[in-house]
Write an enzyme that holds these catalytic residues in place. Structure first.
Site, PDB file in Angstrom:
ATOM      1  CD  GLU A   1      18.962  27.928  10.371  1.00 18.34           C
ATOM      2  OE1 GLU A   1      19.796  26.830  10.326  1.00 18.34           O
ATOM      3  OE2 GLU A   1      19.393  28.958  10.533  1.00 18.34           O
TER       4      GLU A   1
ATOM      5  CD  GLU B   1      17.645  23.292   9.554  1.00 19.79           C
ATOM      6  OE1 GLU B   1      18.578  21.984   9.880  1.00 19.79           O
ATOM      7  OE2 GLU B   1      18.120  24.144   9.828  1.00 19.79           O
TER       8      GLU B   1
ATOM      9  CG  ASP C   1      19.778  22.517  13.714  1.00 22.36           C
ATOM     10  OD1 ASP C   1      19.886  21.826  12.787  1.00 22.36           O
ATOM     11  OD2 ASP C   1      20.608  22.312  14.845  1.00 22.36           O
TER      12      ASP C   1
END
Length: 223
Positions: A39, A115, A43
């Site tokens: 994640e 993400e 991102d």
């Protein structure tokens, strides 16, 4: 649905991207087996491709305008909508406690997993597929965000106003939840100085709060 969009990828990475921290904690697995690292990476992948596409879409816009639009496009609210649209929410692997507490509908969980999926597929070499996905599912919101930014950012606008006025913050309260369990509608009131200044409904608590804040901003003639 995910494979239909991105194709085949590293199965181990994809499983990790779908695994919530509550599952690894309950089963005494390593933190490296949940989506948090992916994640973190995903991102950046999301912001990279979103920035590229916005740069191309708005060739005369300054950095500030592009950053403003991007901040909304990569928000949990938008990402969660997209994740639900592609069925990702149904594939997340949750711990039993998180499942019971409604974690499968929690925007932050769904958005983080999306993400992580982008991170997993980037590492699987699916960069064209990621760009096409963001173009189809996320950039489509850009025009509406650009035209109606206050609607998407109303909570921040309202809080800046109230804190500047008397150093207080508005309060948000869920007054009721209606509709079927699989498709709830949250009804929210926002109060300030002991009076209701906005009411609205939304498909999530966050969405309802944002819409209620927008109504409050209009009531106070801030926007």
């Amino acid at each position: 649905m995910i494979k239909d969009i991105f194709g085949e990828g590293d199965e181990k990475l994809i499983k990790i991207a779908l695994t919530h921290p509550s599952y690894t904690k309950e089963n005494n697995f390593s933190d490296l087996e949940n989506y948090e690292r992916l994640e973190f990476f995903g991102d950046s992948v999301l912001k990279l491709f979103t920035s590229k596409l916005l740069y191309e879409l708005y060739p005369t816009s300054a950095e500030g305008e592009l950053s403003k639009i991007r901040s909304i496009l990569v928000s949990d609210a938008i990402l969660a909508q997209v994740a639900v649209q592609i069925g990702l929410d149904k594939q997340i692997i949750l711990g039993a406690s998180e499942e019971k507490q409604g974690g499968r509908k929690r925007e932050s969980n769904i958005a983080c997993s999306l993400e992580a999926i982008l991170g997993a597929y980037y590492l699987s070499g699916k960069r064209d597929e990621i760009e096409n996905f963001i173009k189809e599912y996320i950039i489509k919101y850009a025009e509406d965000v650009d035209k109606h930014f206050e609607k998407y950012n109303a909570k921040d606008i309202l809080q800046q106003y109230t804190q500047g006025y008397n150093k207080t913050r508005p309060d948000y309260n869920v007054v009721s939840v209606t509709g079927p369990a699989h498709k709830p509608l949250f009804n929210v009131e926002v109060t300030w100085e002991n009076k209701v200044i906005g009411r609205a409904s939304g498909k999530s608590k966050k969405e309802a709060e944002q819409f209620a804040a927008f109504e409050a901003c209009k009531f106070l003639k801030i926007i």
